[in-house]
Design a protein around this motif. Structure first.
Motif, PDB file in Angstrom:
ATOM      1  N   MET A   1       0.845  -1.185   0.000  1.00 60.61           N
ATOM      2  CA  MET A   1       0.000   0.000   0.000  1.00 60.61           C
ATOM      3  C   MET A   1       0.882   1.237   0.000  1.00 60.61           C
ATOM      4  SD  MET A   1      -1.300   0.231   3.956  1.00 60.61           S
ATOM      5  CE  MET A   1      -1.819  -1.456   4.121  1.00 60.61           C
ATOM      6  N   GLU A   2       0.321   2.334  -0.487  1.00 59.38           N
ATOM      7  CA  GLU A   2       1.055   3.592  -0.498  1.00 59.38           C
ATOM      8  C   GLU A   2       0.085   4.750  -0.692  1.00 59.38           C
ATOM      9  OE1 GLU A   2       2.466   4.442  -5.019  1.00 59.38           O
ATOM     10  OE2 GLU A   2       3.589   2.866  -3.996  1.00 59.38           O
ATOM     11  N   TYR A   3       0.590   5.925  -0.394  1.00 58.00           N
ATOM     12  CA  TYR A   3      -0.096   7.150  -0.771  1.00 58.00           C
ATOM     13  C   TYR A   3       0.555   7.666  -2.042  1.00 58.00           C
ATOM     14  CZ  TYR A   3      -2.373   7.779   3.796  1.00 58.00           C
ATOM     15  OH  TYR A   3      -3.140   7.641   4.915  1.00 58.00           O
ATOM     16  N   CYS A   4      -0.258   8.312  -2.861  1.00 56.83           N
ATOM     17  CA  CYS A   4       0.247   9.026  -4.022  1.00 56.83           C
ATOM     18  C   CYS A   4      -0.253  10.456  -3.879  1.00 56.83           C
ATOM     19  CB  CYS A   4      -0.265   8.398  -5.322  1.00 56.83           C
ATOM     20  SG  CYS A   4       0.357   9.197  -6.803  1.00 56.83           S
ATOM     21  N   GLY A   5       0.666  11.395  -3.625  1.00 55.82           N
ATOM     22  CA  GLY A   5       0.288  12.793  -3.552  1.00 55.82           C
ATOM     23  C   GLY A   5      -0.112  13.275  -4.935  1.00 55.82           C
ATOM     24  N   VAL A   6      -1.160  14.072  -5.021  1.00 53.79           N
ATOM     25  CA  VAL A   6      -1.614  14.589  -6.314  1.00 53.79           C
ATOM     26  C   VAL A   6      -2.041  16.052  -6.188  1.00 53.79           C
ATOM     27  CG1 VAL A   6      -2.348  12.364  -7.265  1.00 53.79           C
ATOM     28  CG2 VAL A   6      -3.955  13.719  -5.961  1.00 53.79           C
ATOM     29  N   CYS A   7      -1.784  16.793  -7.251  1.00 51.67           N
ATOM     30  CA  CYS A   7      -2.292  18.152  -7.362  1.00 51.67           C
ATOM     31  C   CYS A   7      -2.281  18.537  -8.829  1.00 51.67           C
ATOM     32  CB  CYS A   7      -1.485  19.140  -6.526  1.00 51.67           C
ATOM     33  SG  CYS A   7       0.163  19.533  -7.138  1.00 51.67           S
ATOM     34  N   ASP A   8      -3.007  19.577  -9.143  1.00 51.60           N
ATOM     35  CA  ASP A   8      -3.003  20.083 -10.501  1.00 51.60           C
ATOM     36  C   ASP A   8      -1.635  20.692 -10.795  1.00 51.60           C
ATOM     37  OD1 ASP A   8      -3.621  22.571 -12.468  1.00 51.60           O
ATOM     38  OD2 ASP A   8      -4.990  20.896 -12.849  1.00 51.60           O
ATOM     39  N   ARG A   9      -1.191  20.487 -11.990  1.00 53.51           N
ATOM     40  CA  ARG A   9       0.111  20.997 -12.420  1.00 53.51           C
ATOM     41  C   ARG A   9       0.258  22.499 -12.143  1.00 53.51           C
ATOM     42  NH1 ARG A   9       2.467  18.608 -17.558  1.00 53.51           N
ATOM     43  NH2 ARG A   9       4.585  19.318 -17.332  1.00 53.51           N
ATOM     44  N   SER A  10      -0.840  23.233 -12.243  1.00 53.11           N
ATOM     45  CA  SER A  10      -0.788  24.687 -12.038  1.00 53.11           C
ATOM     46  C   SER A  10      -0.456  25.064 -10.598  1.00 53.11           C
ATOM     47  CB  SER A  10      -2.125  25.320 -12.445  1.00 53.11           C
ATOM     48  OG  SER A  10      -3.165  24.875 -11.582  1.00 53.11           O
ATOM     49  N   GLU A  11      -0.579  24.114  -9.666  1.00 55.62           N
ATOM     50  CA  GLU A  11      -0.294  24.372  -8.255  1.00 55.62           C
ATOM     51  C   GLU A  11       1.187  24.203  -7.904  1.00 55.62           C
ATOM     52  OE1 GLU A  11      -2.614  25.447  -6.020  1.00 55.62           O
ATOM     53  OE2 GLU A  11      -4.003  25.504  -7.713  1.00 55.62           O
ATOM     54  N   LEU A  12       1.974  23.718  -8.861  1.00 54.55           N
ATOM     55  CA  LEU A  12       3.382  23.445  -8.585  1.00 54.55           C
ATOM     56  C   LEU A  12       4.201  24.729  -8.489  1.00 54.55           C
ATOM     57  CD1 LEU A  12       3.856  20.432 -10.981  1.00 54.55           C
ATOM     58  CD2 LEU A  12       3.845  20.360  -8.480  1.00 54.55           C
ATOM     59  N   GLY A  13       5.252  24.630  -7.713  1.00 54.41           N
ATOM     60  CA  GLY A  13       6.173  25.742  -7.575  1.00 54.41           C
ATOM     61  C   GLY A  13       7.412  25.529  -8.424  1.00 54.41           C
ATOM     62  N   ALA A  14       8.538  25.691  -7.794  1.00 58.12           N
ATOM     63  CA  ALA A  14       9.821  25.658  -8.490  1.00 58.12           C
ATOM     64  C   ALA A  14      10.166  24.261  -9.006  1.00 58.12           C
ATOM     65  CB  ALA A  14      10.921  26.142  -7.558  1.00 58.12           C
ATOM     66  N   VAL A  15      10.808  24.241 -10.155  1.00 54.49           N
ATOM     67  CA  VAL A  15      11.337  22.991 -10.713  1.00 54.49           C
ATOM     68  C   VAL A  15      12.565  22.596  -9.901  1.00 54.49           C
ATOM     69  CG1 VAL A  15      12.444  21.955 -12.731  1.00 54.49           C
ATOM     70  CG2 VAL A  15      10.449  23.429 -13.023  1.00 54.49           C
ATOM     71  N   ALA A  16      12.603  21.362  -9.438  1.00 52.58           N
ATOM     72  CA  ALA A  16      13.759  20.855  -8.681  1.00 52.58           C
ATOM     73  C   ALA A  16      14.763  20.198  -9.620  1.00 52.58           C
ATOM     74  CB  ALA A  16      13.303  19.866  -7.615  1.00 52.58           C
TER      75      ALA A  16
END
Length: 151
Positions: free
Chosen positions: A78-93
């Protein structure tokens, strides 16, 4: 579960043959017995068999893809998968790697977790940022198939 923004409901054809190929593969009875590998299917669809231990949330990174959908299917564990809309992202790592079709990002301020237990899957498109492999109660072994379906 497919979750997206209104207005995108007709952007992709989830009944297309390439998605049917992906789900036919996921119904194989021997998935749990497959070694870590990548299996090329038809129409550019490929399945990556993964075996790993789930990770602490702070050790993961959000990612996006330009050329493929991910269908992430948990075989065991089992695991969690964090999700959000691409527009919510900040800086590119880590900048976009075209060969691997992946960009990594710093943690967004707001996101949700999808709980994936054995037998569960999530479909993630180009508009979906995601952070897979995150532990639920503790670090556990996970067997998963990530099917890449071309856009």
């Amino acid at each position: 579960m497919i979750s997206t923004k209104i207005g995108l409901e007709y952007k992709y054809d989830f009944a297309a043959r390439k998605f049917r190929l992906a789900f036919e593969f996921l119904k194989r009875k021997d998935l749990a017995d497959l070694p870590e590998c990548t299996i090329e299917l038809e129409e550019g669809v490929k399945a990556s068999i993964q075996h790993y231990d789930s990770i602490n949330a702070e050790d993961g990174r959000f990612e996006t893809h330009e050329k493929f959908f991910d269908i992430q299917y948990v075989i065991e564990g089992m695991e969690y998968c964090g999700v959000c809309d691409r527009s919510e992202l900040g800086a590119v790592a880590v900048p976009y790697d075209e060969a691997k079709d992946i960009t990594f990002y710093e943690e967004p301020k707001h996101y949700s977790n999808v709980f994936l237990n054995a037998g569960d899957y999530v479909i993630l498109g180009p508009d979906d940022a995601h952070k897979p492999r995150v532990k639920v109660d503790g670090n556990v072994p996970v067997k998963k198939v990530v099917v890449k379906v071309p856009i």
